[in-house]
Structure formats: structure tokens, C-alpha cells
Scaffold this motif. Structure first.
Motif, PDB file in Angstrom:
ATOM      1  N   UNK A  81      -0.133 -11.118  -4.292  1.00 46.85           N
ATOM      2  CA  UNK A  81      -0.671  -9.827  -3.792  1.00 46.85           C
ATOM      3  C   UNK A  81       0.767  -9.150  -3.416  1.00 46.85           C
ATOM      4  N   UNK A 131       3.161  -6.109  -5.126  1.00 47.73           N
ATOM      5  CA  UNK A 131       3.402  -4.731  -4.457  1.00 47.73           C
ATOM      6  C   UNK A 131       4.367  -3.845  -5.374  1.00 47.73           C
ATOM      7  N   UNK A 189       2.694  -2.494  -8.394  1.00 48.05           N
ATOM      8  CA  UNK A 189       1.405  -1.638  -8.092  1.00 48.05           C
ATOM      9  C   UNK A 189       2.092  -0.294  -7.948  1.00 48.05           C
ATOM     10  N   UNK A 196      -3.387  -3.933 -11.980  1.00 46.38           N
ATOM     11  CA  UNK A 196      -3.560  -5.293 -11.191  1.00 46.38           C
ATOM     12  C   UNK A 196      -3.531  -6.563 -11.758  1.00 46.38           C
ATOM     13  N   UNK A 212      -0.567  -9.120 -11.172  1.00 45.50           N
ATOM     14  CA  UNK A 212      -0.945 -10.623 -10.787  1.00 45.50           C
ATOM     15  C   UNK A 212       0.032 -11.472 -11.654  1.00 45.50           C
TER      16      UNK A 212
END
Lengths: 379, 250
Positions: free
Chosen positions: B117, B121, B124, B130, B134
Motif C-alpha cells: 500500500x 501511493x 494512486x 487500486x 498493488x
């Protein structure tokens, strides 16, 4: 980014729990106190629901439903003569002492119904027959009276039992369901004539005239006409209810007392939520600064903070509202303290909680808005 | 704003960063401190440039203005043909989002997020979904030797491993310029060497540059060039002939 925001929030469990706890407590305080206040206010108008009539006419100085200023009996006929009135009947009510078997006395609310029509009769009979109230010395008592007046007896009062009202014998011919009154006294229904026999003799013994408009006329219009024609105070049922509530708001310390507690709930919410959320932002300032450095706009970060604040708001409100409902279920069976939760109450509280959360988020947003992304390079 | 031109210096190198006459003052009046006093320097594409100098000489301020995280008063800065001096704040934010990768002294990993995660960042922020973010993050973590640890949190890693996560985060969106602020200061010697080797490999790319601010003289050998700063100005630029001769990774 929103999922990231939620993970950041949920990851800081101590602050998350503090925020949820603060908002749940604020919700509980605001909602529970408001519900008790509304319940209390609804008690002030329980006459209107226990003795149902479209139009209520009283002495010119009567301002609310629990006020008795006796009128001459002839006022009934004056009301009947007003154009637009379909029917009008007398009603007597007063507070008298009833004697219990153990020698104690308890105040009771005597309601004397028009003997012919029984207008104003109880809405729900639990035991006995309504018509039997016309028998000599007959009364119909509510369930609260059963509870209150049974003291000293081996078993609770039943249909057929007798007790004393103002040193006169009263025979129970029925038990009814009635909403509890603000004064907390049980209702005793009887006929207009019998009620006057129970009461000490006075020159004027008419408390209220209950009336109804003819078909096609509204109660509001006819009440206005009665006021104009007779000079008496006449209200439609809804108007009388609101006049009563406003009288209590204006003339008692009840709203101030409850208002203070509700305000405290709001302040507790805003202080705990504002402070904790601001601390949360300060603790994450470097990380939020890093997000800014990596290209997240102020708008994106503001949206993330708003989402975090709203999330704790929704969860905190949910818990607080749930606890209020549990409290409500707990007290509604007992009937004490009063509790009333119309749909506007949770909606209004939810809006207030959201305002608190937005305020807390804005504090954080103002802080992060001013942060230069270069903060991440400082040691 | 991308002016579309390709900067070259007199030696024929293609320039990644071109800085001329940049000044930056903190504070006002008597309390004012001029951190940059007309800085001139270049960074070439495919090189790792180190900015060194004593504390307070303006290294970090220079790094901040090149990265677009701090406004400057006078001068010109061109980074991969983006003229920072003429960009609006919103455009500078967009520039940072797309063009710059950051490696911080204290790693600045978000402790409540997992490694994957944390690395996601920048993706995103750039609007990548998402799931894709990942996947790409897991892939780069694996490249940097952190396969299988994607669901760990930063606190479960050593300092060197955390810095590798920070490197993964800096590279995951394939930025053209990687900015490193004291990347080895919180690490032991061996880990610092490993990290610098990885950064050197990252820099050996024809359309990328790595700028490192450091005090750590143990890692100077990894630089292609070193810019020495003193009192808000560039004093000297040292070439490392051994490093310049190495071929670029394509």
C-alpha cells in the motif's frame, strides 16, 4: 486515495477509538436528552390525546390544555349557537384526592364526560364496558390508577372494586389505557354529573366545552368563529397542542435545563472530536506532507480528511443512536422517564454530528493546506 | 509547462536539470536568511549527482526547489524541459506527481499501511486503479528483494528494508527524476552501500537522473559527479571519471 485515507484512520486505533467514543457519547447525550424533553412535552398535551375532540373551548384566559378556569354552564349553549358548530358538549376536569386502603391519599385527575354522548371517552378499554360509566358512582380508571391506587390491597384494583374519591365512594366499572399526563396523576373517567358530585361545590363547574365543526368546515375556521362570537378561547386540537407546548417552553425552566445538557453534548462532541482529529492530523503531518510532495493536491488531501471525519461521524452516530434506542426500549416499558423519538430527532442529530465532524476536518485541512511539501526534507 | 526543447550543455550531454541564478530567502526583514544566493548547476540525463557541503549551506533547499516542493524567488529551473519558474502551483503539483520520485531521510513510510500500500501511493495519486497499483507495487518490491513481505507493515522491517520500500515507492510510477535526501544517514555502512548500489543502477538510465543530498562521505564514490555547496552557492563540481565511463542501462 479514499481507501488509503480509511486505512490511515483505522490504523491509528487509539485515536479512532477516542473519536468514535467522543462522538457516540455526544450523540447519546444530545439524542437521549432531546427524546426525554420531547417525551416530557408530549406529556403536557396528553389531555388532547386522552380526551379527543376537534375543538376545545375554554375561558378567555385559558392559554394551555392543563389550565382550568371554570365557566358558567350556559357557555355550552353559546358555543352550540355559533354557525359552523356541529355539536358541543361540556367537560369537567379537576384534581381530587383519592383515599387508599392503607390510609394514604393520592391525587387523581377526574374527567367528567357528557353523560349522553360520552364525548371525550377513553380511546382503549382494557376491561369492563364504557356504557357502565353512566351507573351511579361509576368510574373508569386507567392502568396507572390501578398501579397507584392499589397500595395496601392484597391484589390490584379490578372492575367491581370500590375506593374513595374526596370521601365519596367510587365503583370501578372499567379499566382503560391512557397516555400518562405531565402532572403524573392517574386518569379517572366518569360522567359530567358524577364528577361534579365527587368535587367540592363551586359557583362555576364547567371546565371545557368540546365541539366539532360541521362537515365541510375546518376546525381552525370554526374555532376562530367561536372566538369571535363568544369571546372564549377556542382552539383546534393541533393548535391547542402547540399552544400548550409553547406555554411550557416560555413559562418553565424545562427547555433551559434540557437545552443546557444538549449543548454540553454538542460541546463535548466538538471538543473531543475537534481536538482528537486535529492531533491525528498533526501526528500524520509528515505523511500528509509526503503525499503533497508526491503530487497529491490540497483538494485530494482535504477530501481524504473529510472522508475520515465523516467516517468516524457515521460510526460514532450509529453507536450513540443505537444506545439511545436501547435506552428508549428500556424506559418505554416502564413509562418513566418520558421518551419520544420522532424521525426528525435522529436526522437532526446526524446533521449536528456531521457539522462537528466537518468542523474537525476543516481544522485539519487548514493546517495541512499551509504545509509546504518541502516539510518532508526537514529533519 | 513542457517547452518541448532538449537542453544540452557545451559538452554535448543531454541535460535533465538546468538551474541558473536561483535565489531563495527564508523570513523577512532582519530575520531574513538567504539560503540560495544565485545557484547555477546542471544535472545530466543518466547520471547520479550528489550535492554535498556543510550543514546550512543550502543543499536541502536546493533539492526542494528542484523537486518543486518549495517556491523560489529568482532564477530559472528547467527539469526535463519543464520550466518550474513559469509553472502555476497546480502545474507544479502535476509536475511532481508525474516527474519526481522521492526518497526521504526518515523514509516517511505510512506506518498504518502495508508495504504494498505504501508503494502504491504515487500510483494512486496518479489515478491508477487500486488493483493495478498493488500488482505493480508487488512487482517492484520483488525486484528490490522484498517478495513475500508485501503485507508486512514498515515497523516489521529493518532500516535498510524500509529504505528499499521507499526506493520502490519512488520508482513505481517511473519518474524521470529521483530526489534522495540523505538516503543512507539512518543506515549502517553495509546497508548504505547496498542502497547506493541500487540507486546507482536506477540512475544508469538514459532518460532519468538521480540527485542525492548527502553528508555521508562513505557513499561519495557512487556519484557520477559531486556538486559542492557552501554558503548558498555552488563552489565546485567534481567529475568521477570511473563512473562516467560506465554504460547506461536501457
Amino acid at each position: 486515495m479514499f481507501r488509503l485515507a480509511l486505512k490511515m484512520l483505522l490504523g491509528d486505533r487509539a485515536k479512532y477509538a477516542m473519536l468514535i467514543g467522543g462522538l457516540a457519547f455526544a450523540t447519546l447525550l444530545m439524542m437521549q436528552q432531546s427524546a426525554v424533553f420531547l417525551g416530557l412535552m408530549s406529556w403536557t398535551t396528553s389531555h388532547l390525546r386522552n380526551i379527543r375532540a376537534p375543538i376545545w373551548v375554554g375561558d378567555a384566559k385559558v392559554e394551555q390544555a392543563n389550565e382550568v378556569k371554570a365557566m358558567r354552564d350556559t357557555e355550552v349553549n353559546r358555543v352550540r349557537s355559533v354557525p359552523g358548530v356541529d355539536w358541543a358538549v361540556p367537560l369537567f376536569f379537576t384534581i381530587l384526592q383519592s383515599r387508599l386502603q392503607d390510609g394514604n391519599f393520592k391525587p387523581v385527575m377526574i374527567v367528567g364526560l357528557d353523560t349522553a354522548t360520552l364525548v371525550g371517552r377513553p380511546a382503549l378499554m382494557l376491561k369492563g364496558r364504557l356504557e357502565d360509566v353512566r351507573l351511579p358512582n361509576a368510574v373508569i380508571i386507567d392502568d396507572l390508577a390501578v398501579q397507584r391506587l392499589s397500595a395496601g390491597r392484597k391484589k390490584p384494583l379490578e372492575v367491581g372494586d370500590v375506593f374513595e374519591i374526596n370521601d365519596k365512594e367510587a365503583r370501578i366499572v372499567g379499566i382503560c389505557k391512557a397516555e400518562r399526563h405531565f402532572f403524573g396523576y392517574p386518569y379517572i373517567f366518569t360522567t359530567f354529573d358524577q364528577a361534579r358530585l365527587f368535587s367540592p361545590k363551586t359557583r362555576k363547574m364547567l371546565s371545557i366545552v368540546l365541539a366539532s365543526p360541521i362537515k365541510g368546515r375546518s376546525a381552525v375556521d370554526v374555532a376562530k368563529a367561536i372566538r369571535a362570537e363568544t369571546g372564549l378561547a377556542a382552539y383546534d386540537e393541533n393548535g391547542f397542542g402547540w399552544a400548550t407546548i409553547w406555554w411550557y417552553v416560555r413559562n418553565t425552566g424545562i427547555p433551559m435545563s434540557f437545552g443546557t445538557t444538549i449543548l454540553l453534548g454538542f460541546i463535548v462532541g466538538i471538543v473531543i472530536c475537534g481536538q482528537t482529529f486535529y492531533l491525528f492530523v498533526l501526528d500524520n503531518l509528515r505523511h500528509l506532507g509526503a503525499l503533497k510532495a508526491m503530487g497529491a493536491s490540497n483538494f485530494t488531501i482535504a477530501t481524504m480528511l473529510l472522508l475520515q471525519a465523516m467516517t468516524v461521524g457515521v460510526v460514532g452516530f450509529g453507536i450513540g443512536a443505537g444506545l439511545t434506542v436501547l435506552f428508549g426500549f428500556g424506559v418505554l416499558d416502564k413509562g418513566m422517564p418520558p421518551f419520544m423519538m420522532p424521525w426528525q430527532l435522529p436526522v437532526g442529530t446526524f446533521i449536528v454530528i456531521m457539522v462537528i465532524c466537518v468542523f474537525a476536518a476543516v481544522l485539519g485541512i487548514l493546517r495541512i493546506w499551509k504545509v509546504e511539501p518541502a516539510i518532508v526534507f526537514r529533519g | 509547462m513542457n517547452n518541448g526543447a532538449t537542453n544540452t550543455n557545451g559538452n554535448g550531454y543531454t541535460l535533465a536539470v538546468h538551474v541558473r541564478g536561483v535565489t531563495k530567502t527564508f523570513g523577512k526583514g532582519e530575520a531574513a536568511v538567504q539560503a540560495l544566493k544565485g545557484v547555477d548547476f546542471d544535472v545530466r540525463q543518466g547520471e547520479m549527482l550528489m550535492i554535498v557541503g556543510p550543514s546550512g549551506c543550502g543543499k536541502t533547499t536546493l533539492l526542494s526547489v528542484i523537486a518543486g516542493t518549495l517556491e523560489f524567488e529568482n532564477g530559472e529551473i528547467d527539469v526535463f524541459n519543464h520550466s518550474l519558474h513559469s509553472l502555476k502551483p497546480r502545474e507544479v503539483t502535476a509536475f511532481r506527481k508525474r516527474t519526481v520520485g522521492f526518497i526521504f531521510q526518515q523514509f516517511n513510510l505510512i506506518p498504518t499501511l502495508t508495504l504494498v500500500e505504501n508503494v502504491s501511493v504515487p500510483l494512486l495519486i496518479n489515478g491508477v486503479g487500486w488493483r493495478e497499483a498493488e500488482e505493480r507495487s508487488a512487482a517492484i518490491l520483488a525486484k528490490l528483494g522484498l517478495a513475500g513481505r508485501e503485507r508486512n507493515t514498515p515497523a516489521q522491517l529493518s532500516g535498510g528494508q524500509q529504505q528499499r520500500v521507499a526506493i520502490a515507492r519512488a520508482l513505481v510510477h517511473e519518474p524521470r527524476m529521483v530526489i534522495c535526501d540523505e538516503p543512507t544517514s539512518a543506515l549502517d555502512k553495509d546497508t548504505g552501500q547496498q542502497i547506493m548500489e541500487q540507486l546507482r543502477d536506477i540512475a544508469r538510465h538514459p532518460e532519468r537522473c538521480v540527485i542525492v543530498v548527502t553528508h555521508d562521505n562513505r557513499v561519495f564514490k557512487f556519484a557520477d559527479r559531486m556538486t559542492e555547496m557552501e554558503d548558498g552557492r555552488v563552489q565546485r563540481v567534481h567529475e568521477n571519471p570511473e563512473r562516467i565511463s560506465e554504460p547506461l542501462n536501457h
